[in-house]
Design an enzyme around this catalytic site. Structure first.
Site, PDB file in Angstrom:
ATOM      1  N   ASN A 168      24.785  44.468  55.501  1.00 50.44           N
ATOM      2  CA  ASN A 168      24.196  43.254  56.071  1.00 50.44           C
ATOM      3  C   ASN A 168      25.217  42.142  55.867  1.00 50.44           C
ATOM      4  O   ASN A 168      25.329  41.586  54.776  1.00 50.44           O
ATOM      5  CB  ASN A 168      22.880  42.948  55.342  1.00 50.44           C
ATOM      6  CG  ASN A 168      22.203  41.697  55.873  1.00 50.44           C
ATOM      7  OD1 ASN A 168      22.762  40.993  56.720  1.00 50.44           O
ATOM      8  ND2 ASN A 168      21.039  41.406  55.360  1.00 50.44           N
ATOM      9  N   ARG A 200      22.926  45.918  59.842  1.00 47.09           N
ATOM     10  CA  ARG A 200      21.840  45.041  60.257  1.00 47.09           C
ATOM     11  C   ARG A 200      22.409  44.016  61.245  1.00 47.09           C
ATOM     12  O   ARG A 200      23.405  43.350  60.959  1.00 47.09           O
ATOM     13  CB  ARG A 200      21.260  44.291  59.062  1.00 47.09           C
ATOM     14  CG  ARG A 200      20.182  43.343  59.501  1.00 47.09           C
ATOM     15  CD  ARG A 200      19.808  42.369  58.411  1.00 47.09           C
ATOM     16  NE  ARG A 200      18.775  41.472  58.870  1.00 47.09           N
ATOM     17  CZ  ARG A 200      18.680  40.200  58.511  1.00 47.09           C
ATOM     18  NH1 ARG A 200      19.551  39.664  57.697  1.00 47.09           N
ATOM     19  NH2 ARG A 200      17.705  39.457  58.979  1.00 47.09           N
ATOM     20  N   HIS A 235      12.373  39.956  61.652  1.00 47.33           N
ATOM     21  CA  HIS A 235      11.813  40.773  60.555  1.00 47.33           C
ATOM     22  C   HIS A 235      11.266  42.107  61.059  1.00 47.33           C
ATOM     23  O   HIS A 235      10.430  42.728  60.391  1.00 47.33           O
ATOM     24  CB  HIS A 235      10.642  40.050  59.835  1.00 47.33           C
ATOM     25  CG  HIS A 235      11.036  38.871  59.010  1.00 47.33           C
ATOM     26  ND1 HIS A 235      10.203  37.777  58.834  1.00 47.33           N
ATOM     27  CD2 HIS A 235      12.156  38.622  58.296  1.00 47.33           C
ATOM     28  CE1 HIS A 235      10.803  36.890  58.053  1.00 47.33           C
ATOM     29  NE2 HIS A 235      11.991  37.385  57.714  1.00 47.33           N
ATOM     30  N   GLY A 280       8.872  35.960  52.561  1.00 49.14           N
ATOM     31  CA  GLY A 280      10.028  35.766  51.687  1.00 49.14           C
ATOM     32  C   GLY A 280      10.440  34.309  51.818  1.00 49.14           C
ATOM     33  O   GLY A 280       9.585  33.417  51.903  1.00 49.14           O
ATOM     34  N   ASN A 281      11.757  34.045  51.864  1.00 46.21           N
ATOM     35  CA  ASN A 281      12.169  32.674  52.188  1.00 46.21           C
ATOM     36  C   ASN A 281      11.823  32.374  53.636  1.00 46.21           C
ATOM     37  O   ASN A 281      11.341  31.303  53.968  1.00 46.21           O
ATOM     38  CB  ASN A 281      13.650  32.491  51.915  1.00 46.21           C
ATOM     39  CG  ASN A 281      13.910  32.341  50.425  1.00 46.21           C
ATOM     40  OD1 ASN A 281      13.285  31.511  49.775  1.00 46.21           O
ATOM     41  ND2 ASN A 281      14.796  33.162  49.891  1.00 46.21           N
ATOM     42  N   ARG A 326      11.575  25.984  56.276  1.00 51.36           N
ATOM     43  CA  ARG A 326      11.297  25.801  57.712  1.00 51.36           C
ATOM     44  C   ARG A 326       9.863  25.333  57.915  1.00 51.36           C
ATOM     45  O   ARG A 326       8.943  25.825  57.259  1.00 51.36           O
ATOM     46  CB  ARG A 326      11.501  27.105  58.474  1.00 51.36           C
ATOM     47  CG  ARG A 326      12.925  27.623  58.458  1.00 51.36           C
ATOM     48  CD  ARG A 326      13.076  28.799  59.423  1.00 51.36           C
ATOM     49  NE  ARG A 326      14.299  29.520  59.167  1.00 51.36           N
ATOM     50  CZ  ARG A 326      14.364  30.826  58.893  1.00 51.36           C
ATOM     51  NH1 ARG A 326      13.254  31.560  58.879  1.00 51.36           N
ATOM     52  NH2 ARG A 326      15.518  31.408  58.662  1.00 51.36           N
ATOM     53  N   GLY A 380       9.057  38.817  48.963  1.00 49.43           N
ATOM     54  CA  GLY A 380       8.999  38.324  47.580  1.00 49.43           C
ATOM     55  C   GLY A 380       7.672  37.677  47.214  1.00 49.43           C
ATOM     56  O   GLY A 380       7.123  37.916  46.133  1.00 49.43           O
ATOM     57  N   ILE A 381       7.122  36.861  48.114  1.00 48.10           N
ATOM     58  CA  ILE A 381       5.838  36.206  47.827  1.00 48.10           C
ATOM     59  C   ILE A 381       4.691  37.203  48.004  1.00 48.10           C
ATOM     60  O   ILE A 381       3.817  37.334  47.143  1.00 48.10           O
ATOM     61  CB  ILE A 381       5.638  34.984  48.764  1.00 48.10           C
ATOM     62  CG1 ILE A 381       6.746  33.955  48.537  1.00 48.10           C
ATOM     63  CG2 ILE A 381       4.254  34.371  48.563  1.00 48.10           C
ATOM     64  CD1 ILE A 381       6.767  32.815  49.557  1.00 48.10           C
ATOM     65  N   GLY A 382       4.699  37.932  49.113  1.00 51.92           N
ATOM     66  CA  GLY A 382       3.608  38.875  49.398  1.00 51.92           C
ATOM     67  C   GLY A 382       3.489  39.971  48.353  1.00 51.92           C
ATOM     68  O   GLY A 382       2.386  40.432  48.041  1.00 51.92           O
ATOM     69  N   GLU A 383       4.631  40.378  47.784  1.00 47.90           N
ATOM     70  CA  GLU A 383       4.612  41.482  46.813  1.00 47.90           C
ATOM     71  C   GLU A 383       4.300  41.018  45.397  1.00 47.90           C
ATOM     72  O   GLU A 383       3.983  41.839  44.534  1.00 47.90           O
ATOM     73  CB  GLU A 383       5.995  42.172  46.791  1.00 47.90           C
ATOM     74  CG  GLU A 383       6.321  42.900  48.071  1.00 47.90           C
ATOM     75  CD  GLU A 383       7.795  43.298  48.158  1.00 47.90           C
ATOM     76  OE1 GLU A 383       8.432  43.477  47.106  1.00 47.90           O
ATOM     77  OE2 GLU A 383       8.302  43.411  49.288  1.00 47.90           O
ATOM     78  N   ASN A 384       4.409  39.705  45.161  1.00 47.23           N
ATOM     79  CA  ASN A 384       4.342  39.220  43.770  1.00 47.23           C
ATOM     80  C   ASN A 384       3.310  38.142  43.478  1.00 47.23           C
ATOM     81  O   ASN A 384       3.157  37.766  42.322  1.00 47.23           O
ATOM     82  CB  ASN A 384       5.719  38.671  43.356  1.00 47.23           C
ATOM     83  CG  ASN A 384       6.740  39.772  43.216  1.00 47.23           C
ATOM     84  OD1 ASN A 384       6.595  40.658  42.386  1.00 47.23           O
ATOM     85  ND2 ASN A 384       7.760  39.737  44.070  1.00 47.23           N
ATOM     86  N   GLU A 419      14.001  47.227  53.595  1.00 46.17           N
ATOM     87  CA  GLU A 419      14.702  47.146  54.881  1.00 46.17           C
ATOM     88  C   GLU A 419      15.940  48.035  54.905  1.00 46.17           C
ATOM     89  O   GLU A 419      16.281  48.607  55.937  1.00 46.17           O
ATOM     90  CB  GLU A 419      15.050  45.687  55.184  1.00 46.17           C
ATOM     91  CG  GLU A 419      13.799  44.876  55.500  1.00 46.17           C
ATOM     92  CD  GLU A 419      14.005  43.380  55.407  1.00 46.17           C
ATOM     93  OE1 GLU A 419      14.190  42.759  56.451  1.00 46.17           O
ATOM     94  OE2 GLU A 419      13.970  42.835  54.296  1.00 46.17           O
TER      95      GLU A 419
END
Ligand code: ADP
Length: 415
Positions: free
Chosen positions: A18, A98, A187, A217-218, A248, A338-342, A393
């Protein structure tokens, strides 16, 4: 396909790359084993302090690093090559790249040749920050691994199955026909991976199930997936559309640009910077774009952090609810990134806004699914699953690369 790949016993390895404008993330993926054989990052490329850092996935070594001076991506690739070679031996079968934007040209992963390069270049007008960097990585890697097949895997390709009523904006047709202005979505690699995993975890067939996926994530986006195909997604022409993200804004009234230009005299560049880099969680909270920091501040009564989290979750729930229109059945909602998993807090606050859909969480299961733990977190009495699925990913890019090689018939539109 390499000799080794066709042998019965050896599993194949794919190097996933990537390449951004100042960094290269890389991972060596074994098709038959979870985790990475090797993964690493070359960053601050083009500055005076470029570094290469890598780690073996089997825990056989601690993190290793090497200063790269003023290395550019090509030089960084030259530095990581021996590390990859030593680790992969003769099992390295392909390099998966990627690529952010495939425009309307690419509907699936595609073997890289001159025509593919040109099509990636043609899509660069749509992703001026990303595609040229991705191409630079492709050039550097093909020069160093000329004997291997190289495959491009696009963030946008998964969303090419969206129907026109989901991807067209209600603006003059010529802007679509001549300037390619439409919703593309991003995504895609992550949404595809987690919805496949969700079907596997629940024993449903991907071909006969419907999912709403939230990659947080971000950057953040939602996606409606039915029968294994994206039917709609929250990001659009660019990744700015849709949800509130780290920096954003997500959706704003399109007239905002005119208002800011007229009343404050802001240039288009300034407005672009404000909406992409100074808004979202950072703009709302006045504190940070990092969700961990905001949760901490909220627990200490910080008003901006509290509001930022409320807006984030409400807008996310609103997006998920609206994407139900794209499905004929809903089997589950998936949290990833990161947010969804944690973050049990973000999941609970979001799902609380969706009680109309019959969604409810099991508090204990919600608390348990953090730091890579996957699982179902819905109340057992509810008919619709809510799942935490860590995204991967790199593995998805590796598997799509191998599938492309095996099929040896890239599915492209117009070629
Ligand atoms: P990227 O999109 O750059 O890959 P990630 O998927 O790593 O980003 O997600 C980064 C976000 O995840 C950040 O906002 C970070 O604060 C958030 N995050 C990571 N761990 C936690 C946690 N334990 N609780 C809440 N948020 C978390």
């Amino acid at each position: 396909m390499s000799e080794h790949a066709s042998s019965e016993h050896a599993s194949r390895l794919v190097l996933v790359i990537n390449c951004g404008s100042s960094s290269i993330k890389f991972a060596l993926v074994d098709e038959q084993r979870s985790g990475f054989v090797l993964h690493g990052l070359a960053d601050r490329l083009g500055s005076d302090e470029a570094w290469l850092r890598w780690q073996h996935g089997d825990g056989s070594s601690s993190r290793q690093e090497r200063a790269l001076g003023q290395a550019d991506p090509r030089q960084a690739m030259e530095a990581l090559l021996p590390v990859v070679r030593e680790c992969a031996g003769d099992r390295l079968t392909a390099v998966g790249h990627r690529v952010v934007h495939g425009g309307e040209h690419f509907t699936a992963a595609c073997r890289i040749d001159d025509a593919t390069r040109q099509a990636i270049q043609d899509a660069a007008a749509l992703a001026p920050l990303h595609n040229p960097a991705n191409l630079m990585g492709i050039e550097a890697a093909t020069a160093l691994f000329p004997q291997l097949p190289h495959i491009a895997v696009f963030d946008t390709a998964f969303h090419q199955s969206m129907p026109a009523y989901a991807y067209r904006y209600a603006i003059p047709e010529a802007l679509y026909a001549e300037q390619r202005v439409r919703r593309y979505g991003f995504h895609g690699t992550s949404h595809r991976y987690v919805t496949d995993e969700a079907a596997r975890m629940t024993g449903l067939s991907p071909a006969d199930s419907g999912w709403l996926s939230a990659h947080l994530g971000n950057g953040c986006s939602t996606c409606a997936v039915q029968a294994g195909a994206s039917r709609d997604t929250s990001m659009g022409f660019t990744p700015l559309e849709g949800l509130v993200m780290g920096t954003r804004s997500g959706d704003v009234d399109p007239n905002l640009h005119g208002f800011l230009g007229r009343t404050l005299g802001w240039s288009l560049e300034k407005i672009d910077t404000v909406l992409n880099r100074e808004s979202g969680l950072l703009g709302l909270s006045g504190l940070s774009n990092d969700m961990r920091e905001l949760e901490q501040a909220r627990s200490q009564g910080h008003d901006g952090a509290t509001l930022a989290i409320e807006v984030f979750c409400y807008r996310l729930a609103k997006s998920l609810a609206s994407l139900c229109c794209a499905l004929t059945r809903l089997d589950g909602v998936i949290f990833t990134g990161g947010i969804g998993e944690n973050s049990p807090l973000i999941r609970a606050t979001t799902i609380a806004h969706l009680s109309m859909l019959g969604l409810a969480l099991d508090d204990e299961a919600n608390q348990r699914c953090v730091r890579g733990v996957a699982g179902a977190i819905e109340k057992t009495s509810t008919p619709i699953h809510v799942l935490v699925v860590p995204t991967d990913e790199e593995r998805q890019i590796a598997m799509e690369s191998l599938a492309c090689l095996d099929a040896d018939s890239p599915t492209e539109r117009g070629t």
